[in-house]
Design an enzyme around this catalytic site. Structure first.
Site, PDB file in Angstrom:
ATOM      1  CB  SER A 245     -36.546  48.026   7.166  1.00  0.00           C
ATOM      2  OG  SER A 245     -35.840  47.407   6.126  1.00  0.00           O
TER       3      SER A 245
ATOM      4  CG  ASP B 132     -34.781  35.464  15.247  1.00  0.00           C
ATOM      5  OD1 ASP B 132     -33.672  35.732  15.745  1.00  0.00           O
ATOM      6  OD2 ASP B 132     -35.199  36.014  14.205  1.00  0.00           O
TER       7      ASP B 132
END
Length: 542
Positions: A127, A282
């Site tokens: 998550s 990223d």
């Protein structure tokens, strides 16, 4: 009003988690110290400073979580106890309810989840700040992951961006460095970047492009995208099994070649930036894994392709030349390149800028290579640049962030990583390859039609130039005899016509000669040779 409400939320969160204790109040202005006197009535925190900072980022949402992720990759700048907590921001952000997740999947794909997938696991595998991931299988048995965007996230992001824009405008108006730093432009660029992360179809396209670019590489593996199950807020990809790049114990247990692993991380970065001009922007540790297949020739596995970057050809060139010049301690060239690229004003005294760069870099290069941090060099140069009115380049901000991530990751894997030794040969080879005749011809093949299309305009430009030369008669009498020769209509027309024919023929020869040939100067068609001969004759005819 929205920005004001968000500002109050941030202000309250600072004191809720007692982040004011992280600031040395003695160094603050007197008026600010007076304003903070009320904090003596606040309870002392029971949690560590790292836990408080992590909870602060989590409370404020994805924009702040992203910032915490960047800090977690800088062990040379951030204390270890804070790094340990911020690491949890990579893929342990609290998930949203699984029933909401299933509803989003079924709405996006237009069918019940049991009809779409087998063995769907309602418990998230990971998550993160933008989305969470669940595991399942396709009906043909292939193991997959399903990535789902958090609900109502865009509203939160828009509130944060609104606040950041207000702060950026204040900085730009009242700060001495405001105009030079372009804060509003940077926030707008960041807005586009983070909103792009909400579109998983865009991320899937980025993943497919990277997979093609590294399809035959042993450096990096990109999982396959299953487009039939991919929508704007849902994406399905091949499930990969690897070791998290920060799991040092497991990497050591399989006898991973750590120096090579660190060097390959740097090589991947420079390959993406300079060879492919399409880089994963990223690359924090939560998105990077290491394959278990060949520990002595380790291969990276990357996930999460929402943020990618690219540079213009000019930015590539100046960035490579600047890095090489720094590696070689050619501070004069660094100064010249900054002026040529427009990063600092042309009026800057070049010898003063060169001396300032030398003052910053020389003490750093005298240290052992393992103690040299590119991050520290960047920060030092940033401070030095203020006095020379150096302009922030928004198009390079993403690249700088990615380079900091890579260096931080590399030093975690192998503290003695020599970034300079790994990068310098690559940049030297890239610079030489850029100007190889074959690549020059490739550029002519690509842009040749546009150049030939503009050639008819050359005749008018040449006659305009001749008119300007004629006007010099009144100023420079010693050019009279030369101008009389040029002024001959027959002669000038012949030369102009010859020039146009010659350039056109040579351009056509170069383009047709390489149109069907991948080998420089091989299999050149006969008509190309004829065109080239005609062009050379026209250029040399008097």
């Amino acid at each position: 009003m929205t920005a004001l409400f968000r500002f109050i939320t941030i202000f309250l969160a600072i004191f809720r988690y007692r982040l004011d204790l992280l600031i040395a109040k003695k160094q603050l202005p007197r008026r600010l110290r007076v304003l903070l006197l009320f904090t003596i009535f606040l309870p002392q925190p029971k949690l560590s400073r790292g836990e408080r900072l992590r909870l602060f980022f989590e409370t404020l949402g994805p924009v702040f979580i992203k910032f915490g992720q960047l800090l977690s990759t800088r062990p040379d700048l951030i204390p270890n106890d804070i790094i340990k907590e911020l690491d949890q921001l990579q893929d342990n952000v609290p998930p949203f309810a699984s029933d909401i997740c299933q509803q989003i999947i079924e709405t996006a794909l237009g069918a019940p989840i049991d009809d779409l997938f087998d063995d769907f696991d309602p418990t998230p595998l990971a998550s993160a700040s933008i989305a969470q991931v669940h595991t399942a299988k396709l009906t043909d048995g292939k193991e997959i992951i399903i990535k789902v965007v958090r609900p109502n996230l865009q509203k939160i992001i828009e509130k944060d961006i609104a606040l950041l824009l207000v702060l950026a405008r204040v900085i730009e108006r009242f700060s001495a460095d405001g105009k030079r730093l372009h804060p509003v432009e940077i926030v707008n660029d960041y807005q586009h970047t983070i909103l792009d992360e909400l579109n998983l179809q865009r991320e899937a396209a980025n993943a497919s492009q990277l997979r093609r670019l590294f399809s035959n590489s042993n450096l990096l593996y990109i999982p396959e995208v299953y487009w039939d199950y991919t929508r704007k807020n849902v994406m399905v990809m091949e499930r990969i099994y690897g070791i998290p790049v920060t799991n040092m114990d497991e990497l050591a247990a399989q006898n991973t070649n750590m120096p090579l692993l660190a060097e390959r991380g740097v090589e991947i970065f420079f390959t993406q930036v300079f060879t492919h001009n399409f880089f994963h922007a990223d690359m924090h540790p939560g998105n990077i894994f290491v394959s278990k297949e060949n520990p002595q020739q380790p291969q990276y596995i990357a996930v999460d392709f929402a943020i990618v970057g690219s540079l213009t050809s000019a930015d590539q060139y100046y960035m490579a030349r600047n890095l090489l010049a720094i590696f070689q301690r050619d501070y004069r060239l660094v100064a010249e390149l900054h002026i040529q690229s427009g990063w600092i004003p042309e009026s800057t005294p070049i010898h003063e800028f060169e001396a300032a760069i030398r003052t910053v870099c020389e003490p750093i290069f005298e240290k052992p290579i393992k103690d040299i941090s590119f991050g520290h060099i960047v920060l030092s140069l940033f401070q030095t640049a203020r006095r020379f009115d150096m302009q922030v380049q928004p198009q390079l901000v993403l690249l700088q962030k990615t380079l900091l991530n890579i260096e931080g990751l590399g030093r975690q894997l192998y503290p003695d990583l020599d970034l300079w030794k790994t990068a310098q040969p690559f940049l030297e080879a890239w610079t030489q390859e850029r100007f190889h005749p074959k690549n020059v011809l490739q550029q002519l093949k690509r842009h040749g039609p546009e150049i030939i299309e503009q050639l008819p305009q050359l005749r008018h430009s040449l006659f305009e130039g001749l008119d300007q030369v004629r006007q010099l008669r009144e100023i420079t009498p010693h050019l009279q005899s030369t101008l009389e020769k040029i002024n001959s209509p027959t002669n000038s027309t012949r030369k102009i016509s010859g020039l146009l024919v010659g350039v056109s023929a040579c351009m056509a020869a170069l383009i047709t000669a390489t149109a069907n040939s991948d080998i420089f100067f091989s299999n050149i068609p006969l008509h190309s040779i004829v065109l080239c001969v005609v062009g050379m004759w026209a250029l040399t005819t008097r």
